[in-house]
Design a protein around this motif. Structure first.
Motif, PDB file in Angstrom:
ATOM      1  N   THR A   1     -13.769   0.591  -4.261  1.00 11.35           N
ATOM      2  CA  THR A   1     -14.656   1.028  -4.367  1.00 11.35           C
ATOM      3  C   THR A   1     -15.639   0.882  -2.839  1.00 11.35           C
ATOM      4  OG1 THR A   1     -16.036   0.728  -5.807  1.00 11.35           O
ATOM      5  CG2 THR A   1     -15.045   2.953  -6.249  1.00 11.35           C
ATOM      6  N   PRO A   2     -16.783   1.961  -2.167  1.00 10.90           N
ATOM      7  CA  PRO A   2     -17.364   0.715  -1.086  1.00 10.90           C
ATOM      8  C   PRO A   2     -17.898  -0.183  -1.732  1.00 10.90           C
ATOM      9  CG  PRO A   2     -16.794   3.183  -0.319  1.00 10.90           C
ATOM     10  CD  PRO A   2     -15.930   2.865  -1.512  1.00 10.90           C
ATOM     11  N   ASP A   3     -18.666   0.585  -2.763  1.00 12.17           N
ATOM     12  CA  ASP A   3     -19.494  -0.562  -3.323  1.00 12.17           C
ATOM     13  C   ASP A   3     -19.030  -2.170  -4.480  1.00 12.17           C
ATOM     14  OD1 ASP A   3     -18.636   0.386  -5.315  1.00 12.17           O
ATOM     15  OD2 ASP A   3     -20.742   2.158  -5.941  1.00 12.17           O
ATOM     16  N   GLY A   4     -17.550  -1.835  -4.220  1.00  8.32           N
ATOM     17  CA  GLY A   4     -17.394  -2.950  -4.696  1.00  8.32           C
ATOM     18  C   GLY A   4     -17.155  -2.898  -5.893  1.00  8.32           C
ATOM     19  N   GLU A   5     -17.841  -2.368  -6.598  1.00  8.18           N
ATOM     20  CA  GLU A   5     -17.651  -2.158  -8.441  1.00  8.18           C
ATOM     21  C   GLU A   5     -16.646  -1.968  -8.998  1.00  8.18           C
ATOM     22  OE1 GLU A   5     -20.824   0.562 -10.066  1.00  8.18           O
ATOM     23  OE2 GLU A   5     -22.503  -0.172  -9.061  1.00  8.18           O
ATOM     24  N   THR A   6     -15.623  -1.372  -8.155  1.00  3.76           N
ATOM     25  CA  THR A   6     -14.410  -0.867  -9.003  1.00  3.76           C
ATOM     26  C   THR A   6     -12.803  -1.727  -7.653  1.00  3.76           C
ATOM     27  OG1 THR A   6     -15.177   1.235  -9.985  1.00  3.76           O
ATOM     28  CG2 THR A   6     -12.737   0.318  -9.509  1.00  3.76           C
ATOM     29  N   LEU A   7     -12.300  -2.668  -8.545  1.00  4.82           N
ATOM     30  CA  LEU A   7     -11.447  -3.457  -7.681  1.00  4.82           C
ATOM     31  C   LEU A   7     -10.007  -3.342  -8.115  1.00  4.82           C
ATOM     32  CD1 LEU A   7     -12.126  -4.329  -4.838  1.00  4.82           C
ATOM     33  CD2 LEU A   7     -11.698  -6.765  -6.487  1.00  4.82           C
ATOM     34  N   LEU A   8      -9.212  -2.498  -7.349  1.00  3.55           N
ATOM     35  CA  LEU A   8      -8.008  -2.137  -7.966  1.00  3.55           C
ATOM     36  C   LEU A   8      -7.073  -3.524  -7.475  1.00  3.55           C
ATOM     37  CD1 LEU A   8      -8.031   1.559  -8.113  1.00  3.55           C
ATOM     38  CD2 LEU A   8      -8.480   0.038 -10.215  1.00  3.55           C
ATOM     39  N   LYS A   9      -6.255  -3.807  -7.648  1.00  7.17           N
ATOM     40  CA  LYS A   9      -5.318  -4.996  -7.732  1.00  7.17           C
ATOM     41  C   LYS A   9      -4.151  -4.917  -8.094  1.00  7.17           C
ATOM     42  CE  LYS A   9      -8.832  -8.776  -6.545  1.00  7.17           C
ATOM     43  NZ  LYS A   9      -8.578 -10.222  -6.337  1.00  7.17           N
ATOM     44  N   ASP A  10      -2.952  -5.220  -7.265  1.00  9.92           N
ATOM     45  CA  ASP A  10      -1.661  -5.088  -8.317  1.00  9.92           C
ATOM     46  C   ASP A  10      -0.945  -6.701  -7.300  1.00  9.92           C
ATOM     47  OD1 ASP A  10       0.415  -5.346 -10.083  1.00  9.92           O
ATOM     48  OD2 ASP A  10      -0.402  -3.205 -10.442  1.00  9.92           O
ATOM     49  N   PHE A  11       0.843  -6.739  -8.447  1.00 14.03           N
ATOM     50  CA  PHE A  11       1.476  -7.062  -7.183  1.00 14.03           C
ATOM     51  C   PHE A  11       3.024  -7.277  -8.094  1.00 14.03           C
ATOM     52  CE2 PHE A  11       4.271 -10.708  -7.966  1.00 14.03           C
ATOM     53  CZ  PHE A  11       4.750 -11.469  -6.634  1.00 14.03           C
ATOM     54  N   ALA A  12       4.057  -7.387  -6.316  1.00 16.07           N
ATOM     55  CA  ALA A  12       5.370  -6.579  -6.860  1.00 16.07           C
ATOM     56  C   ALA A  12       5.881  -7.361  -5.743  1.00 16.07           C
ATOM     57  CB  ALA A  12       5.070  -4.607  -6.374  1.00 16.07           C
ATOM     58  N   GLU A  13       7.002  -7.468  -6.345  1.00 15.14           N
ATOM     59  CA  GLU A  13       8.084  -8.089  -4.689  1.00 15.14           C
ATOM     60  C   GLU A  13       9.578  -7.366  -4.587  1.00 15.14           C
ATOM     61  OE1 GLU A  13       8.343 -11.571  -6.748  1.00 15.14           O
ATOM     62  OE2 GLU A  13       9.030 -11.856  -7.730  1.00 15.14           O
ATOM     63  N   GLY A  14      10.576  -7.539  -3.734  1.00 16.40           N
ATOM     64  CA  GLY A  14      11.301  -6.532  -3.410  1.00 16.40           C
ATOM     65  C   GLY A  14      11.908  -6.916  -2.429  1.00 16.40           C
ATOM     66  N   ASP A  15      13.412  -6.210  -2.086  1.00 13.94           N
ATOM     67  CA  ASP A  15      13.785  -7.309  -1.322  1.00 13.94           C
ATOM     68  C   ASP A  15      14.305  -5.764   0.352  1.00 13.94           C
ATOM     69  OD1 ASP A  15      15.762  -4.660  -1.831  1.00 13.94           O
ATOM     70  OD2 ASP A  15      17.768  -6.148  -2.684  1.00 13.94           O
ATOM     71  N   ASN A  16      13.363  -4.724  -0.136  1.00 13.43           N
ATOM     72  CA  ASN A  16      13.260  -3.668   0.801  1.00 13.43           C
ATOM     73  C   ASN A  16      11.838  -3.422   1.068  1.00 13.43           C
ATOM     74  OD1 ASN A  16      12.681  -0.945   2.040  1.00 13.43           O
ATOM     75  ND2 ASN A  16      14.812  -1.084   1.740  1.00 13.43           N
ATOM     76  N   PRO A  17      10.912  -3.954   2.530  1.00 16.69           N
ATOM     77  CA  PRO A  17       9.747  -3.766   2.259  1.00 16.69           C
ATOM     78  C   PRO A  17       9.162  -2.278   2.546  1.00 16.69           C
ATOM     79  CG  PRO A  17      11.140  -5.154   4.055  1.00 16.69           C
ATOM     80  CD  PRO A  17      12.177  -3.784   3.155  1.00 16.69           C
ATOM     81  N   GLU A  18       9.482  -1.812   3.195  1.00 18.51           N
ATOM     82  CA  GLU A  18       9.521  -0.109   2.752  1.00 18.51           C
ATOM     83  C   GLU A  18       9.125   0.667   1.501  1.00 18.51           C
ATOM     84  OE1 GLU A  18       9.983  -0.365   7.533  1.00 18.51           O
ATOM     85  OE2 GLU A  18      11.346  -0.662   5.349  1.00 18.51           O
TER      86      GLU A  18
END
Length: 308
Positions: A263-280
């Motif tokens: 959110t623009p105010d920084g109160e909510t920050l959603l993060k994640d991580f993933a990996e694979g061999d097809n960029p799209e």
């Protein structure tokens, strides 16, 4: 060899990047004759407000892309982070050179690192992405708007009573000013903008001679990283009104991707991580993961607010 015109913004950084591209091409193709066409974009003209309030996409590229379509220039050099996920029909990114360090850096007035900044320290940035992540890591900081070219921002650090500013490592490096950086911010603190540190060399899709010429500058690993990041951005349909960051790395035939939506105010920050061999596919997967976590509502709320 035909006479070639390259389109670019007129900032010192843009010209430095373009001159580097031209010198690389001229070293590969001796006798090549390249003329630089400086073009003023909407983002360059409007400096008194933050980019998130200007609105729209392609604020630093539209006029240059139009020059390509009008055939007044033959190719263009952009900062990849300025490129919307979708581009006009008839244009392509013909080459993506090897990327500079994509991270953000902190430059403080007295040499203090991010963790050492005093409570209530004034930090300059007009990037919602940076502001949201800085606020999440240090809610006590005061984030103040900061627009202008790199040299202007460095000057404002001294003139406007700021304790620190945040800039891209890549721009400082290309200008030869990386020694001004106090600290390179970890991606655990601040995930970069999509495409940050990379260049996009754009031309007309039907100009086969230009495509062949520019191919010499292509860097495969950087292209794969950028493809993942841009697919992520494209799925979210994000602009500068929403804090969005994406950082991909290519190693051993695998692309890893960190994504963030806040959110623009920084109160909510959603993060994640993933990996694979097809960029799209990886970029789309990351977008779906964050949409399910709550990014869909964040994006909807921001768009509703922009309508009002």
């Amino acid at each position: 060899m035909r006479h070639i015109k390259v389109g670019t913004r007129q900032s010192s950084l843009a010209l430095t990047q373009t001159n580097w591209v031209c010198s690389q091409l001229e070293s590969i193709y001796p006798g090549l004759n390249i003329e630089t066409e400086k073009i003023v974009t909407k983002g360059d003209r409007i400096l008194e407000v933050t980019l998130s309030k200007v609105g729209g996409k392609g604020l630093f590229v539209k006029e240059i892309e139009q020059a390509l379509l009008d055939k007044t220039v033959d190719f263009a050099v952009h900062s990849m982070k300025d490129m919307p996920a979708e581009m006009p029909e008839g244009l392509i990114i013909a080459a993506v050179p090897e990327r500079e360090d994509p991270r953000d850096v902190l430059i403080s007035r007295d040499g203090r690192t991010f963790s050492e900044l005093p409570k209530g320290a004034k930090v300059g940035t007009s990037s919602l992405r940076r502001a949201a992540q800085l606020k999440a890591a240090r809610p006590d900081l005061e984030i103040l708007p900061l627009r202008g070219n790199i040299d202007t921002r460095l000057r404002k650090l001294e003139e406007e009573g700021l304790d620190a500013i945040i800039l891209a490592a890549a721009g400082l490096s290309r200008m030869g000013w990386l020694n001004r950086a106090t600290e390179r911010l970890s991606v655990d603190i601040c995930i970069p903008a999509v495409g940050q540190g990379a260049l996009a060399i754009q031309c007309r899709a039907d100009d086969e001679d230009m495509i062949d010429l520019l191919a010499a500058l292509e860097h495969q690993a950087t292209r794969l990283e950028v493809r993942a990041e841009r697919a992520f951005l494209g799925k979210l349909n994000g602009g500068c009104q929403v804090p969005i960051g994406g950082y991909a790395e290519y190693h051993d035939q695998t692309v890893s991707l960190r994504g963030i939506v806040g959110t623009p105010d920084g109160e909510t920050l959603l993060k994640d991580f993933a990996e694979g061999d097809n960029p799209e596919e990886l970029g789309l997967l990351m977008a779906e993961k964050l949409l399910e976590k709550g990014a869909r509502k964040i994006l909807a709320d921001v768009r509703e607010e922009l309508k009002s």
